[in-house]
Design an enzyme around this catalytic site. Structure first.
Site, PDB file in Angstrom:
ATOM      1  N   TRP A 122       0.136  -1.196  -7.407  1.00 37.60           N
ATOM      2  CA  TRP A 122      -0.554   0.092  -7.568  1.00 37.60           C
ATOM      3  C   TRP A 122       0.086   1.010  -6.533  1.00 37.60           C
ATOM      4  O   TRP A 122      -0.244   0.959  -5.355  1.00 37.60           O
ATOM      5  CB  TRP A 122      -2.044  -0.086  -7.333  1.00 37.60           C
ATOM      6  CG  TRP A 122      -2.886   1.157  -7.275  1.00 37.60           C
ATOM      7  CD1 TRP A 122      -2.531   2.377  -6.789  1.00 37.60           C
ATOM      8  CD2 TRP A 122      -4.260   1.289  -7.684  1.00 37.60           C
ATOM      9  NE1 TRP A 122      -3.573   3.263  -6.874  1.00 37.60           N
ATOM     10  CE2 TRP A 122      -4.653   2.619  -7.416  1.00 37.60           C
ATOM     11  CE3 TRP A 122      -5.186   0.412  -8.237  1.00 37.60           C
ATOM     12  CZ2 TRP A 122      -5.937   3.087  -7.690  1.00 37.60           C
ATOM     13  CZ3 TRP A 122      -6.476   0.882  -8.505  1.00 37.60           C
ATOM     14  CH2 TRP A 122      -6.842   2.203  -8.244  1.00 37.60           C
ATOM     15  N   GLY A 175      -6.314   6.787 -11.250  1.00 39.37           N
ATOM     16  CA  GLY A 175      -7.276   6.238 -10.311  1.00 39.37           C
ATOM     17  C   GLY A 175      -7.523   7.116  -9.104  1.00 39.37           C
ATOM     18  O   GLY A 175      -8.016   6.651  -8.080  1.00 39.37           O
ATOM     19  N   TYR A 224      -6.980  -4.331  -0.780  1.00 39.04           N
ATOM     20  CA  TYR A 224      -5.859  -4.067  -1.675  1.00 39.04           C
ATOM     21  C   TYR A 224      -4.584  -3.654  -0.944  1.00 39.04           C
ATOM     22  O   TYR A 224      -3.603  -3.260  -1.584  1.00 39.04           O
ATOM     23  CB  TYR A 224      -6.227  -3.030  -2.730  1.00 39.04           C
ATOM     24  CG  TYR A 224      -6.770  -1.711  -2.215  1.00 39.04           C
ATOM     25  CD1 TYR A 224      -5.940  -0.735  -1.691  1.00 39.04           C
ATOM     26  CD2 TYR A 224      -8.133  -1.439  -2.299  1.00 39.04           C
ATOM     27  CE1 TYR A 224      -6.441   0.480  -1.252  1.00 39.04           C
ATOM     28  CE2 TYR A 224      -8.659  -0.232  -1.864  1.00 39.04           C
ATOM     29  CZ  TYR A 224      -7.805   0.731  -1.342  1.00 39.04           C
ATOM     30  OH  TYR A 224      -8.312   1.928  -0.909  1.00 39.04           O
ATOM     31  N   ASP A 283     -12.579   0.136  -2.650  1.00 40.47           N
ATOM     32  CA  ASP A 283     -13.381   1.140  -1.937  1.00 40.47           C
ATOM     33  C   ASP A 283     -14.883   0.844  -1.993  1.00 40.47           C
ATOM     34  O   ASP A 283     -15.711   1.722  -2.253  1.00 40.47           O
ATOM     35  CB  ASP A 283     -13.093   2.548  -2.482  1.00 40.47           C
ATOM     36  CG  ASP A 283     -11.632   2.935  -2.328  1.00 40.47           C
ATOM     37  OD1 ASP A 283     -10.911   2.247  -1.568  1.00 40.47           O
ATOM     38  OD2 ASP A 283     -11.201   3.915  -2.962  1.00 40.47           O
TER      39      ASP A 283
END
Length: 737
Positions: free
Chosen positions: A357, A158, A304, A265
């Site tokens: 993440w 990612g 996040y 984002d």
């Protein structure tokens, strides 16, 4: 009797032989293992039972690795029994098979090997552990009961930058299988069919490559998670909800059985929590629940991390979204290590266990640095609090394996994870015949430097002599060995050529740094001795070495998204060399006039800077593009997602005595017109045209003036961009530490 006592009893006879048991090196660290003496020689034939009913991937792996050892006749052979719980072949051992998914029981004895999995993945992992034990110097007797701490363990592609190649990904899946990582999330930022053109199916060629990746991932027991990123332009209507389902159906046809939906984002309409929750529920109802073999969805929220959270966004997701949807989380900030308090906080907000993440070892915000150090800082007690744990790696797939090896170790057996042990094992496993040169390399590529995200890593350059406690001879010895170890690494022809291709620019930079450090050390001694001729000779030698080092660019190919200028030893070694050189030159100038023409006049030191005018940041707004007329712009806000767009390499060109200014994100230089190159063919870098004179003003600001054949015009701000003008705008250059 508990499992530990069962294992101890099973190997009691081995322990009573009086000889010392030798424990092989295994990774990930098993949950429970007892070791005895040598079981059998490597050349002993092996007879396999149960292969017809056992997991086919596990059996194929065994056959491939034991080729030449397997025999169809049981006489004189070691009997190897393999299967899953419920199979007749391993029925006698079912009490030893862990109840946890992916668990396995492995027993190695003088005449019998048992590999029994709770499920197919467990059998496959049992085979992987057996092969590790079998490939040691001696095949040792053992009894192992093993299972993972975390259900979903793996990697998310990612990052921003050059995506992994097809071959990179194929090699990754084999590595994941070896190390018992079971999840790969496909989310490359530059894949248009993941993000910009998310509604459209992949063209035939791209679809074929993805289907191959899915098959290879599944062969290694890796769940291939395909992610769609619709938030940039999604319309909250039935048509686009159906478009998401339709896209996932296409991917299902390629073999994908696990999916994610990303909203990271983005801003504006796409970032609304209630709309996101509604979409995830719709997709669950109309796609996931219509396929019995599809895993629950994973989603990456817009908020996040804790620093970016606010309002009722997270609680809205938690209350309105189906509880089976897994929600990703990076921690207290974008780049953060994860501890128990972090997980307890976010789990309360979401009403479920968050899916981690981890933004490490990703380096898309510090691209000049390779992150090759220990993986530490995550809590050892968070396994019960997470629904998954994935690492976001560097764009350098092979180099990322140093950290991913430890991520696998950590997520498999979290309570017993030892970052130092795991790191040393990773180095020996990845580059076995050049372990010492590779360790030198990794030791000097650890810290991130100062970034907007704040994460630092300790322990870089531990062998470097300590100031105040070292002699010049100590420094000479260090730099001589640094250059030699880098040369040995660069000359390696036995280990992974892919690894060497990735780290090569940094290894060459390390070699040149060693040579330069040696020259600067001797230069300092020449200054103390008053030898002006030797001093100037060494000064010019280190100057040439540094010019060669600065010319190194990683991934300097046509179409490259990011071109990094390697930094090695940036926290300890490079500052010492620069300080020693600067102080020696300063002292020399007080005593000598000989050779002064060789010293450049510098307004500022080489480094990375933010460049500001009127409170606005000079920004590479179209980073990673290469188009005619593209130019940097002045923006009022700091870029916290991709800060390198606002960071600039300012370097003295020793051939002209002027400065080259290029963007840290993609390496594009600014030309005499305040624009980027039209193209490398039409407008290649030329120091006679593309270097600038920086002049300090009384208030600390600088004017930036063209030099050489470009004339004497200044950078002047006009609107949001730069122009070449007769008078200059004052700029403030702040170093990026």
């Amino acid at each position: 009797m508990n499992r530990t006592h069962i294992l101890a009893a099973a190997l009691c006879a081995m322990a009573l032989t009086g000889a010392h048991a030798q424990q092989p090196v295994l990774s990930p660290q098993p949950q429970q293992a007892t070791w005895g003496e040598m079981a059998f020689a490597h050349d002993t034939p092996i007879y396999m039972e149960g292969a017809g009913h056992a997991d086919p991937d596990a059996v194929a792996l065994l056959r491939g690795r034991l080729d030449g050892r397997l025999t169809p006749m049981p006489q004189g052979a070691v009997r190897l029994v393999i299967g899953e719980a419920g199979d007749k072949a391993v029925k006698a051992y079912r009490k030893h098979i862990p109840a946890q998914a992916e668990g396995y029981y492995l027993s190695i004895g003088p005449g019998l090997v048992v590999i029994a999995g709770r499920d197919g993945a467990g059998t496959y992992y049992g085979v992987r552990t057996f092969l590790q034990a079998w490939e040691q110097q001696r095949v040792m007797q053992c009894a192992i009961e093993d299972w993972p701490s975390v259900a979903c363990r793996g990697v998310i592609e990612g990052f921003y930058g050059n995506p992994w190649s097809h071959q990179d990904r194929l090699r990754q899946f084999d590595f994941y299988g070896q190390n018992k990582l079971n999840t790969y999330v496909y989310g490359p930022k530059d894949d248009p069919y993941h993000r910009a053109h998310w509604r459209a199916p992949y063209p035939q060629e791209g679809a074929g490559r993805l289907a191959e990746l899915v098959r290879e991932a599944h062969r290694h027991k890796v769940q291939f998670v395909w992610a769609v990123h619709p938030g940039g332009d999604i319309q909250w209507n039935l048509q686009d909800s159906m478009a998401v389902c339709r896209k996932l159906e296409w991917m299902y046809g390629l073999g994908v059985r696990s999916f994610a939906i990303f909203f990271d984002d983005i801003w504006g309409e796409g970032s609304k929590a209630d709309k996101q929750a509604g979409l995830l529920n719709y997709v669950t109802d109309n796609f996931v629940r219509k396929h019995r073999d599809v895993m629950p969805l994973i989603m990456c929220p817009t908020q996040y991390n804790k620093a970016w959270s606010g309002g009722d966004y997270l609680s809205t997701l938690g209350t309105r979204m189906y509880p089976e949807v897994r929600v990703m989380w990076t921690g207290n900030s974008v780049v953060d290590m994860i501890e128990r308090d972090d997980m307890e906080w976010i789990n309360r907000q979401l009403g479920r266990k968050a899916f981690v993440w981890l933004n490490y070892p990703v380096n898309d915000y510090c691209q000049s640095r390779m992150l090759m150090g220990k993986t530490y800082g995550n809590g050892l007690d968070i396994a019960p609090l997470v629904s998954g744990f994935c690492s976001n790696p560097m764009e350098y797939a092979e180099a990322s394996k140093v950290s991913l090896y430890s991520i696998a170790d950590y997520t498999w057996n979290m309570p017993r994870y030892d970052a130092v042990r795991s790191w040393h094992q990773a180095l020996g496993t990845l580059m076995p015949t050049v372990q010492e040169p590779f360790r030198w390399f990794c030791e000097n590529n650890i810290d991130l430097g100062r970034t907007g995200h704040g994460l630092r890593r300790e322990g870089e350059s531990p062998r470097f002599p300590q100031d105040g406690k070292a002699s010049w001879a100590d420094y000479e010895q260090f730099f001589r060995q640094q250059a030699a170890e880098a040369a040995l690494l660069l000359a390696d022809s036995v280990n992974s050529p892919e690894m060497l291709a990735e780290i090569g620019p940094w290894a060459e930079s390390m070699r040149l740094q060693g040579l330069r450090g040696l020259a600067v050390t001797r230069l300092a001694q020449a200054q103390e001795a008053g030898d002006s001729v030797l001093f100037i000779g060494l000064y010019r030698a280190q100057q040439a070495i540094e010019q060669a080092r600065k010319a190194i660019v990683s991934r300097n190919w046509e179409g490259s998204v990011v071109k990094a200028k390697p930094v090695v030893g940036g926290t300890v070694i490079a500052p010492w060399i620069d300080r020693t050189l600067a102080s020696s030159v300063k002292a020399y100038k007080r005593q000598h006039t000989y050779g002064r023409e060789f010293f450049p006049r510098q307004a500022i030191e080489d480094g990375q800077y933010t460049i500001m005018a009127g409170g606005r940041y000079l920004t590479d707004a179209q980073a990673a593009t290469d188009r005619t007329g593209d130019h940097p712009v002045l923006q009022a806000t700091r870029d916290s997602i991709n800060p390198q767009r606002q960071q600039w390499n300012v370097e003295l060109d020793i051939t002209t005595g002027r400065y080259k200014i290029s963007n840290a994100q993609d390496g594009r230089y600014v030309n005499e017109n305040g624009s980027f190159w039209a193209s490398k063919t039409l407008n290649p870098y030329d120091p006679e045209w593309h270097t600038f004179v920086l002049t300090r003003q009384a208030d600390g600001s600088c004017t930036i003036q063209c030099g050489g054949r470009a004339g004497k015009g200044f950078w002047q701000v006009e609107g949001d961009r730069l122009r070449n003008a007769a008078q200059g705008t004052p700029f403030r250059l702040e170093p990026v530490r």
